[in-house]
Write an enzyme that holds these catalytic residues in place. Structure first.
Site, PDB file in Angstrom:
ATOM      1  N   ASP A 102       0.644  -1.212  -0.022  1.00  0.00           N
ATOM      2  CA  ASP A 102       0.073   0.249  -0.028  1.00  0.00           C
ATOM      3  C   ASP A 102       0.471   1.194   0.333  1.00  0.00           C
ATOM      4  OD1 ASP A 102       0.626  -0.254   2.162  1.00  0.00           O
ATOM      5  OD2 ASP A 102      -0.767  -0.125   3.412  1.00  0.00           O
ATOM      6  N   GLY A 115       3.655  -1.127  12.218  1.00  0.00           N
ATOM      7  CA  GLY A 115       2.395   0.050  12.893  1.00  0.00           C
ATOM      8  C   GLY A 115       3.625   0.943  13.887  1.00  0.00           C
ATOM      9  N   HIS A 171       9.055  -5.439  12.452  1.00  0.00           N
ATOM     10  CA  HIS A 171       9.262  -4.233  12.486  1.00  0.00           C
ATOM     11  C   HIS A 171      10.122  -3.873  13.754  1.00  0.00           C
ATOM     12  CE1 HIS A 171       6.719  -3.525   8.662  1.00  0.00           C
ATOM     13  NE2 HIS A 171       7.501  -1.990   9.100  1.00  0.00           N
ATOM     14  N   GLU A 182      12.743   1.057  14.663  1.00  0.00           N
ATOM     15  CA  GLU A 182      13.099   2.279  14.441  1.00  0.00           C
ATOM     16  C   GLU A 182      12.489   3.317  14.828  1.00  0.00           C
ATOM     17  OE1 GLU A 182       9.734   1.597  11.521  1.00  0.00           O
ATOM     18  OE2 GLU A 182      10.109   2.766  10.131  1.00  0.00           O
ATOM     19  N   ASP A 193      10.865  -0.245   1.321  1.00  0.00           N
ATOM     20  CA  ASP A 193      10.163   0.258   2.283  1.00  0.00           C
ATOM     21  C   ASP A 193       8.590   0.017   2.047  1.00  0.00           C
ATOM     22  OD1 ASP A 193       9.031  -0.306   4.766  1.00  0.00           O
ATOM     23  OD2 ASP A 193       9.790   1.549   5.476  1.00  0.00           O
TER      24      ASP A 193
END
Ligand SMILES: [Zn+2]
Length: 352
Positions: A21, A175, A202, A205, A283
């Site tokens: 997306d 998220g 993830h 970060e 990414d």
């Protein structure tokens, strides 16, 4: 005279951290809006781009993630999902990138009646069409989301298990990292592990090294998305090194989300020199306004990577890829051949 960009463009590459997306073309959103009768703030790609990509550096990961809401509205039909998946394979092919792992959260695409399984199916149909047309291998990582309910995330893991080996290669957690530490999701990823699904998380970060440690020790991550901030704790670095856990770094995105302050401060060179399994990825092609070629170009420009070293990063990506067995052996052989040819194909000019 070949320019650096053209040279890096011809380097065969892989991309292991690529959000569906976040990589939709503005032209596609315009077509999808026309087809569905939706309204848009602009009907020319250049005028639509500000709604889809971050301008320079944004303030935080939270601001970065806002860009996804705009595009997400349009990705709830079989036709839209197949189209954007197919176009992502086409974009990879354009950048000499014969292997990609595309990730998305199927639960975000169910607003118009598709089930999670149907969402996954249609993305896989689009990717398959791209695979056949371009000869690129495109596999899927299903994303559980921070802030979603346990039931919702468990449904993602169950759906991923049903498609494991049929296009899906792993599960992920993404998220708002700072607000939702990995330990909240221990139960979900224990289940993923029991179902035999490989795990990437993830981490490191928008939160520090402890997030990376928990992702590995508690959630069973065998790859880490980003991991930029693991350097804040030497013992976490030791853990990642001793377990040979690949890092999916995404340099341009990491700068945009302020995971690092500047290129001078970016730890990729250090991690590489210290023997970590560093991989380089995009990414989000649209949100970050990047390509895999551009990412590698930055390594040369800002971090003084030699061509041989760039090839090593590509090799790291091949080794870290979640495909297994004969498929992986074949990819390894083909990439090795391409990398050897690439290195031989150009002798840098010694003239000033
Ligand atoms: Zn990501």
């Amino acid at each position: 005279m070949i320019t650096i960009n053209e040279r890096i463009h011809t380097l065969p590459k892989v991309d292991l951290h690529l959000h569906l997306d976040g990589s939709v073309l503005p032209e596609t959103i315009i077509d999808l809006a026309r087809e569905s009768g939706a309204t848009l703030p602009a009907w020319e790609p250049e005028q639509l781009i500000p709604y889809m990509k971050v301008e320079g550096e944004c303030e935080s990961l939270a601001e970065y993630l806002d860009k996804f809401h705009f595009v997400g509205e349009f990705l709830h039909t079989a036709h839209a999902l197949e189209r954007v998946a197919y176009e992502l394979v086409s974009q990879a092919n354009d950048q000499n990138c014969p292997y990609i792992e595309v990730r998305f959260a199927p639960q975000l695409h169910c607003n118009k009646g598709l089930s999670m399984d149907e969402v996954i199916e249609h993305v896989l149909i689009g990717l398959k069409r791209g695979e056949e047309e371009f000869g690129v291998i495109a596999r899927v990582i299903a994303i559980c989301l921070r802030g979603h309910s346990e039931e919702m995330n468990e449904a993602v893991v169950d759906a991923a298990a049903r498609f494991f080996g049929k296009g899906i290669v792993a599960v992920d957690l993404a998220g708002a990292e700072a607000a939702f530490p990995p330990e909240v999701y221990e139960h979900i990823f224990a289940k993923a592990g029991q179902l035999g699904l490989p795990i990437t998380i993830h981490a490191g970060e928008a939160a520090g090294a402890s997030s990376v440690e928990t992702a590995v020790r508690m959630l069973g991550a065998t790859r880490i998305g980003h991991g930029v901030r693991m350097r804040e704790d030497a013992s976490v670095m030791e853990l990642i090194k001793s377990r040979r856990i690949p890092l999916e770094l995404c340099p341009i995105s990491n700068l945009q989300t302020k995971a690092v302050a500047s290129w001078d401060d970016y730890p990729l060179r250090d991690y590489f020199d210290q023997g970590f399994i560093v991989t380089v990825n995009t990414d989000n092609l649209t949100v970050s306004d990047t390509t895999i070629t551009k990412e590698y170009e930055m390594l040369q420009k800002h971090l003084n990577f030699t061509e041989e070293e760039l090839c090593q990063i590509v090799r790291n990506g091949v080794e870290a890829a979640f495909i297994q067995g004969e498929e992986k052996d074949k990819l390894r052989k083909e990439m090795e051949l391409k990398l050897t040819q690439w290195l031989k194909s150009y002798a840098p000019s010694t003239t000033a």
